[in-house]
Design an enzyme around this catalytic site. Structure first.
Site, short mmCIF file in Angstrom:
data_model
loop_
_atom_site.label_atom_id
_atom_site.label_comp_id
_atom_site.label_asym_id
_atom_site.label_seq_id
_atom_site.Cartn_x
_atom_site.Cartn_y
_atom_site.Cartn_z
N ASP A 39 -0.67 -4.87 3.15
CA ASP A 39 -1.15 -3.63 3.77
C ASP A 39 -0.58 -3.62 5.19
O ASP A 39 -1.01 -4.39 6.06
CB ASP A 39 -2.68 -3.58 3.81
CG ASP A 39 -3.18 -2.19 4.19
OD1 ASP A 39 -2.40 -1.42 4.77
OD2 ASP A 39 -4.35 -1.88 3.90
N ILE B 92 -0.70 -1.50 7.68
CA ILE B 92 -1.74 -1.18 8.68
C ILE B 92 -3.02 -0.90 7.91
O ILE B 92 -3.15 0.16 7.28
CB ILE B 92 -1.39 0.05 9.56
CG1 ILE B 92 -0.05 -0.15 10.28
CG2 ILE B 92 -2.52 0.29 10.58
CD1 ILE B 92 0.35 1.02 11.19
N ASP B 93 -3.94 -1.84 7.92
CA ASP B 93 -5.26 -1.57 7.34
C ASP B 93 -6.14 -1.04 8.46
O ASP B 93 -6.35 -1.72 9.46
CB ASP B 93 -5.86 -2.83 6.72
CG ASP B 93 -7.15 -2.49 5.99
OD1 ASP B 93 -7.10 -1.64 5.08
OD2 ASP B 93 -8.21 -3.03 6.36
N ASP C 176 -5.97 -4.19 0.48
CA ASP C 176 -6.94 -4.14 1.57
C ASP C 176 -7.66 -5.49 1.73
O ASP C 176 -8.02 -5.86 2.85
CB ASP C 176 -8.06 -3.11 1.29
CG ASP C 176 -7.57 -1.67 1.22
OD1 ASP C 176 -6.73 -1.30 2.06
OD2 ASP C 176 -8.05 -0.92 0.35
N GLU D 121 0.82 -1.22 0.00
CA GLU D 121 0.00 0.00 0.00
C GLU D 121 0.85 1.26 0.00
O GLU D 121 0.50 2.26 -0.62
CB GLU D 121 -0.95 0.03 1.21
CG GLU D 121 -1.70 1.36 1.24
CD GLU D 121 -2.77 1.50 2.29
OE1 GLU D 121 -2.74 0.79 3.29
OE2 GLU D 121 -3.65 2.35 2.09
N THR E 195 -5.66 2.64 9.07
CA THR E 195 -4.70 3.65 9.56
C THR E 195 -5.38 4.76 10.36
O THR E 195 -4.84 5.24 11.35
CB THR E 195 -3.90 4.23 8.37
OG1 THR E 195 -3.21 3.16 7.74
CG2 THR E 195 -2.89 5.26 8.83
C1 IPD Z 1 -8.93 1.65 4.39
C2 IPD Z 1 -9.76 0.81 5.34
C3 IPD Z 1 -11.20 1.27 5.33
C4 IPD Z 1 -11.80 1.24 3.96
C5 IPD Z 1 -10.96 2.06 3.00
C6 IPD Z 1 -9.51 1.56 3.01
P1 IPD Z 1 -6.36 2.01 5.00
O1 IPD Z 1 -7.61 1.18 4.34
O2 IPD Z 1 -9.71 -0.54 4.95
O3 IPD Z 1 -12.02 0.46 6.16
O4 IPD Z 1 -13.10 1.77 4.02
O5 IPD Z 1 -11.51 1.91 1.71
O6 IPD Z 1 -8.75 2.37 2.15
O7 IPD Z 1 -6.28 3.29 4.24
O8 IPD Z 1 -6.69 2.21 6.42
O9 IPD Z 1 -5.20 1.11 4.77
#
Ligand code: IPD
Length: 265
Positions: A90, A92-93, A217, A74, A95
């Site tokens: 990813d 940290i999913d 993700d 990511e 963030t």
């Molecule tokens: C996000 C999270 C969030 C989702 C977003 C993603 P990130 O990833 O998974 O729940 O709604 O579409 O981008 O930016 O925290 O790695």
């Protein structure tokens, strides 16, 4: 050079080791208190020095362990491989949750062999829950088998969803939600797509959908849902195939029918 197809269980062992090491770094940084926060695609799209450091660590470990594999992360990691295996990372999913101290964020790592996800792990760092699956081997949470719900009716279904970082895209997501919310039991917005999928896999949600997620993700979570007996589909949303939909086997058809109408209202 494409070699023998790799053993999904061997890939999973490596993915788990990487996620555990990454999770330990995140936990240490969290308790250390000093995190540098920047923005990416918009002022609401956050990234931290921890996201970047953890991705770099995972990529470095993969280069040492499996130098011929490809990598996509990511936070910008991108390396072509020649083994036929590609890792989607990813660090940290969730963030935004991480930055605000909301305890719902995860390391997500998936190994794709050819075009097929072969192994995936999603490590919920604050809860200490590790979701994992190797293709054909079922899905687990902390080593125990998990399964999706048998829910078949939308009006009593609990759904998860998420929103992107672009204002116009969010307005479109909100319009779809106006159609979906009155048709279901309730909606949850947990803030981590990877965890939303794992929560479908273990029955804490009946289904999840989101328009505009990225492969890093959802790749591991999608495999975990399938290995937990669930179904995953792609639908056209803001872009062709940009909507991911996951649920137990009986709910996918009614949900995709509802979404087909809601997403294009
Ligand atoms: C996000 C999270 C969030 C989702 C977003 C993603 P990130 O990833 O998974 O729940 O709604 O579409 O981008 O930016 O925290 O790695």
């Amino acid at each position: 050079m494409v070699t023998e197809p790799p053993d999904p269980h061997a890939l999973l062992s490596l993915a788990v080791a990487l996620a555990e090491e990454a999770g330990a770094v995140i936990a240490t940084r969290l308790s250390g208190g000093r995190v540098r926060v920047d923005t990416k695609s918009s002022v609401v799209d956050l990234v931290t020095d921890v996201d970047r450091a953890v991705e770099a660590l995972i990529v470095e470990r993969l280069r040492a362990e499996r130098p011929a594999d490809g990598v996509v992360g990511e936070e910008g990691a991108e390396r072509d491989g020649e083994s036929g295996v590609r890792w989607l990372i990813d660090p940290i999913d969730g963030t935004t949750n991480f930055v605000y101290g909301v305890p719902a964020f995860a390391v997500s790592i998936c190994a794709v062999a050819g075009d097929e996800p072969a192994a995936g792990v999603v490590l919920d760092v604050p809860r200490g829950e590790r979701f994992a699956a190797a293709r054909g081997g079922g899905a687990t949470r902390n080593g125990e088998r998990i399964g999706v719900t048998s829910k078949a009716e939308l009006p009593t279904a609990l759904l998860g969803t998420g929103f992107g970082y672009d204002a116009a895209h969010r307005a479109r997501q909100a319009r779809a939600l106006q159609r979906v919310l009155p048709a279901v039991r309730d909606i949850r917005r947990g803030g981590s797509a990877a965890l939303d999928l794992c929560w479908v896999a273990c029955g804490r949600l009946d289904a999840y959908y989101e328009d505009g997620v990225q492969p890093w993700d959802t790749a591991a979570g999608e495999l975990i849902v399938r290995e937990a007996g669930g179904r995953v589909a792609r639908m056209d949303g803001a872009r062709p195939g940009s909507v991911v939909v996951a649920s137990g086997p009986a709910l996918l058809d009614p949900l995709t029918r509802l979404l087909a109408e809601a997403l294009h209202a």
